[in-house]
Design a protein around this motif. Structure first.
Motif, PDB file in Angstrom:
ATOM      1  N   ILE A 106       0.832  -1.206   0.000  1.00 56.97           N
ATOM      2  CA  ILE A 106       0.000   0.000   0.000  1.00 56.97           C
ATOM      3  C   ILE A 106       0.866   1.256   0.000  1.00 56.97           C
ATOM      4  CG2 ILE A 106      -1.660   1.342   1.355  1.00 56.97           C
ATOM      5  CD1 ILE A 106      -2.855  -1.327   2.289  1.00 56.97           C
ATOM      6  N   ILE A 107       1.957   1.246   0.776  1.00 59.05           N
ATOM      7  CA  ILE A 107       2.870   2.393   0.786  1.00 59.05           C
ATOM      8  C   ILE A 107       3.460   2.613  -0.607  1.00 59.05           C
ATOM      9  CG2 ILE A 107       5.063   3.266   1.684  1.00 59.05           C
ATOM     10  CD1 ILE A 107       4.413   1.779   4.319  1.00 59.05           C
ATOM     11  N   ALA A 108       3.845   1.521  -1.267  1.00 57.72           N
ATOM     12  CA  ALA A 108       4.367   1.639  -2.638  1.00 57.72           C
ATOM     13  C   ALA A 108       3.323   2.256  -3.566  1.00 57.72           C
ATOM     14  CB  ALA A 108       4.798   0.263  -3.152  1.00 57.72           C
ATOM     15  N   LEU A 109       2.062   1.850  -3.389  1.00 57.64           N
ATOM     16  CA  LEU A 109       0.980   2.432  -4.180  1.00 57.64           C
ATOM     17  C   LEU A 109       0.857   3.929  -3.928  1.00 57.64           C
ATOM     18  CD1 LEU A 109      -1.858  -0.247  -3.803  1.00 57.64           C
ATOM     19  CD2 LEU A 109      -0.731   0.420  -5.914  1.00 57.64           C
ATOM     20  N   LEU A 110       0.926   4.310  -2.666  1.00 57.58           N
ATOM     21  CA  LEU A 110       0.787   5.725  -2.307  1.00 57.58           C
ATOM     22  C   LEU A 110       1.936   6.571  -2.832  1.00 57.58           C
ATOM     23  CD1 LEU A 110      -0.509   5.355   1.373  1.00 57.58           C
ATOM     24  CD2 LEU A 110      -1.836   5.913  -0.678  1.00 57.58           C
ATOM     25  N   LEU A 111       3.075   5.943  -3.077  1.00 60.57           N
ATOM     26  CA  LEU A 111       4.211   6.656  -3.651  1.00 60.57           C
ATOM     27  C   LEU A 111       4.084   6.821  -5.165  1.00 60.57           C
ATOM     28  CD1 LEU A 111       7.129   4.943  -1.671  1.00 60.57           C
ATOM     29  CD2 LEU A 111       6.342   7.311  -1.420  1.00 60.57           C
ATOM     30  N   ASN A 115       1.808  16.259 -12.521  1.00 61.58           N
ATOM     31  CA  ASN A 115       3.054  16.368 -13.273  1.00 61.58           C
ATOM     32  C   ASN A 115       4.288  16.174 -12.410  1.00 61.58           C
ATOM     33  OD1 ASN A 115       1.551  16.933 -15.549  1.00 61.58           O
ATOM     34  ND2 ASN A 115       1.611  19.147 -15.209  1.00 61.58           N
ATOM     35  N   ASN A 116       4.084  15.844 -11.150  1.00 60.56           N
ATOM     36  CA  ASN A 116       5.212  15.629 -10.252  1.00 60.56           C
ATOM     37  C   ASN A 116       5.927  14.331 -10.608  1.00 60.56           C
ATOM     38  OD1 ASN A 116       4.548  17.958  -8.783  1.00 60.56           O
ATOM     39  ND2 ASN A 116       3.099  16.816  -7.514  1.00 60.56           N
ATOM     40  N   GLY A 117       7.232  14.336 -10.599  1.00 59.74           N
ATOM     41  CA  GLY A 117       7.993  13.131 -10.898  1.00 59.74           C
ATOM     42  C   GLY A 117       7.883  12.109  -9.771  1.00 59.74           C
ATOM     43  N   ILE A 118       7.909  10.857 -10.129  1.00 61.91           N
ATOM     44  CA  ILE A 118       7.872   9.781  -9.140  1.00 61.91           C
ATOM     45  C   ILE A 118       9.307   9.376  -8.834  1.00 61.91           C
ATOM     46  CG2 ILE A 118       7.104   7.420  -8.674  1.00 61.91           C
ATOM     47  CD1 ILE A 118       4.836   7.886 -10.676  1.00 61.91           C
ATOM     48  N   LYS A 119       9.643   9.334  -7.555  1.00 66.04           N
ATOM     49  CA  LYS A 119      10.996   8.971  -7.149  1.00 66.04           C
ATOM     50  C   LYS A 119      11.148   7.456  -7.139  1.00 66.04           C
ATOM     51  CE  LYS A 119      11.738  13.163  -4.421  1.00 66.04           C
ATOM     52  NZ  LYS A 119      12.052  13.726  -3.076  1.00 66.04           N
ATOM     53  N   THR A 120      12.072   6.974  -7.944  1.00 63.00           N
ATOM     54  CA  THR A 120      12.230   5.534  -8.141  1.00 63.00           C
ATOM     55  C   THR A 120      12.705   4.816  -6.881  1.00 63.00           C
ATOM     56  OG1 THR A 120      12.748   5.875 -10.484  1.00 63.00           O
ATOM     57  CG2 THR A 120      13.388   3.764  -9.517  1.00 63.00           C
ATOM     58  N   GLN A 121      13.691   5.371  -6.197  1.00 66.97           N
ATOM     59  CA  GLN A 121      14.314   4.650  -5.085  1.00 66.97           C
ATOM     60  C   GLN A 121      13.341   4.325  -3.955  1.00 66.97           C
ATOM     61  OE1 GLN A 121      17.920   6.410  -3.617  1.00 66.97           O
ATOM     62  NE2 GLN A 121      18.289   4.811  -2.108  1.00 66.97           N
ATOM     63  N   PRO A 122      12.526   5.270  -3.465  1.00 65.10           N
ATOM     64  CA  PRO A 122      11.573   4.914  -2.395  1.00 65.10           C
ATOM     65  C   PRO A 122      10.575   3.841  -2.817  1.00 65.10           C
ATOM     66  CG  PRO A 122      11.822   7.297  -2.550  1.00 65.10           C
ATOM     67  CD  PRO A 122      12.506   6.716  -3.738  1.00 65.10           C
ATOM     68  N   VAL A 123      10.095   3.930  -4.060  1.00 71.85           N
ATOM     69  CA  VAL A 123       9.150   2.922  -4.555  1.00 71.85           C
ATOM     70  C   VAL A 123       9.827   1.558  -4.613  1.00 71.85           C
ATOM     71  CG1 VAL A 123       7.701   2.203  -6.489  1.00 71.85           C
ATOM     72  CG2 VAL A 123       7.867   4.623  -5.889  1.00 71.85           C
ATOM     73  N   PHE A 124      11.042   1.532  -5.143  1.00 69.13           N
ATOM     74  CA  PHE A 124      11.771   0.279  -5.294  1.00 69.13           C
ATOM     75  C   PHE A 124      12.032  -0.371  -3.941  1.00 69.13           C
ATOM     76  CE2 PHE A 124      15.742  -2.144  -5.610  1.00 69.13           C
ATOM     77  CZ  PHE A 124      15.432  -3.011  -6.657  1.00 69.13           C
ATOM     78  N   SER A 184       7.712  -8.813  -8.718  1.00 69.40           N
ATOM     79  CA  SER A 184       9.179  -8.779  -8.720  1.00 69.40           C
ATOM     80  C   SER A 184       9.712  -8.298 -10.066  1.00 69.40           C
ATOM     81  CB  SER A 184       9.734 -10.175  -8.414  1.00 69.40           C
ATOM     82  OG  SER A 184       9.304 -10.632  -7.150  1.00 69.40           O
ATOM     83  N   LEU A 185       9.185  -8.866 -11.148  1.00 72.17           N
ATOM     84  CA  LEU A 185       9.666  -8.492 -12.488  1.00 72.17           C
ATOM     85  C   LEU A 185       9.401  -7.021 -12.784  1.00 72.17           C
ATOM     86  CD1 LEU A 185       8.524 -11.651 -14.510  1.00 72.17           C
ATOM     87  CD2 LEU A 185      10.855 -11.062 -13.809  1.00 72.17           C
ATOM     88  N   THR A 186       8.202  -6.540 -12.465  1.00 74.94           N
ATOM     89  CA  THR A 186       7.872  -5.141 -12.747  1.00 74.94           C
ATOM     90  C   THR A 186       8.645  -4.186 -11.843  1.00 74.94           C
ATOM     91  OG1 THR A 186       5.910  -5.375 -11.328  1.00 74.94           O
ATOM     92  CG2 THR A 186       5.586  -5.571 -13.703  1.00 74.94           C
ATOM     93  N   THR A 187       8.899  -4.593 -10.599  1.00 69.04           N
ATOM     94  CA  THR A 187       9.653  -3.729  -9.680  1.00 69.04           C
ATOM     95  C   THR A 187      11.080  -3.530 -10.170  1.00 69.04           C
ATOM     96  OG1 THR A 187       8.303  -4.370  -7.769  1.00 69.04           O
ATOM     97  CG2 THR A 187      10.486  -3.479  -7.315  1.00 69.04           C
ATOM     98  N   PHE A 188      11.724  -4.598 -10.597  1.00 65.99           N
ATOM     99  CA  PHE A 188      13.079  -4.444 -11.127  1.00 65.99           C
ATOM    100  C   PHE A 188      13.065  -3.695 -12.464  1.00 65.99           C
ATOM    101  CE2 PHE A 188      14.106  -7.781  -8.043  1.00 65.99           C
ATOM    102  CZ  PHE A 188      15.305  -7.289  -7.543  1.00 65.99           C
TER     103      PHE A 188
END
Length: 265
Positions: free
Chosen positions: A14-19, A27-36, A77-81
């Protein structure tokens, strides 16, 4: 004990979804590292839970919910990487929601379908190939839906380039066919391994799986031929992708769903 793992795993999904979700609507960029990082924690907990649910002293419990949960964590897993290389933010809400729901269902609604793969290495190889081919082609199906959405928006002359998190249409199409080719190759090897490794693949109760999987393989074959030889794009590609995914889902889960969920035996 299982709930102590399931609840934090769902929370991290859920946290990953909220990120991710706010970036898809602005138009805000999504930060890859926190999501990953968040998603990897959720996936690790998910795998830890599946270890308890599937592996036991009496054999491997491959109930329909456990298998669905396993497929969902493979897709996650595949989509996250993949987010480290590609803009696939549009897919993640569906992927992580699907993983969280399947994880929770497998925990709350335990079933039993005991196998002994340690004594059948050929069956283990076949099942592993089937899981990865299905997971890969399900990712392709999500890509096809994204392609349909982008095509719809462009035809209505709504600009999508303003949002940096939404990839261009042609990029999505190229990625879609790369994934379909990988999934198609895995499905081909799965069918071949089933013929050679599973002696009773055409026995009663398994014939429909072989037939439906073969029909799905034919659909993907026609789709690849149509795209690379006839220049198919757009809706035709989407409908062929959905048809192939539907047949594979029937092949992998159809009879098991009736026996384990509807009949309850």
């Amino acid at each position: 004990m299982d709930m102590l793992i399931a609840i934090p795993a769902v929370c991290f999904y859920i946290i990953a979804l909220l990120l991710v979700v706010p970036g898809l609507t602005s138009n805000n960029g999504i930060k890859t590292q926190p999501v990953f990082v968040t998603a990897i924690i959720a996936i690790a907990l998910h795998l830890l839970l599946l270890k308890d649910l599937i592996l036991g002293a009496s054999g491997q419990n491959l109930s329909i919910l456990n298998v669905a949960s396993l497929i969902s964590v493979i897709v996650a897993s595949l989509t996250t990487f993949a987010i480290l290389k590609m803009r696939i933010w549009f897919l993640l809400p569906v992927v992580y929601s699907f993983a969280a729901i399947n994880l929770f269902a497998a925990t709350m609604l335990p079933g039993a379908f005991i196998t002994h793969l340690e004594s059948q290495p050929q069956a283990f190889i076949h099942i592993s190939l089937a899981l990865f081919s299905y997971s890969t082609l399900m990712i392709a199906t999500l890509y096809a839906l994204q392609l349909a959405w982008l095509d719809h928006k462009l035809k209505r002359k709504k600009s999508l380039q303003i949002n940096p998190n939404i990839p261009p249409l042609m990029m999505v199409e190229r990625q879609l066919f790369k994934i379909i080719i990988v999934g198609y190759g895995l499905l081909t090897v799965t069918l071949i391994s089933g013929y050679f490794f599973i002696g009773d693949i055409i026995a009663q109760g398994k014939t429909h799986k072989a037939i439906l999987s073969l029909l799905a393989w034919i659909i993907y074959s026609v789709l690849l031929w149509g795209h690379y030889r006839q220049g198919w794009r757009g809706r035709k590609v989407v409908w062929f992708s959905l048809a192939g995914a539907f047949l594979l889902t029937l092949a992998y889960f159809g009879s098991r769903f009736v026996k384990e969920i509807i009949i309850g035996s």
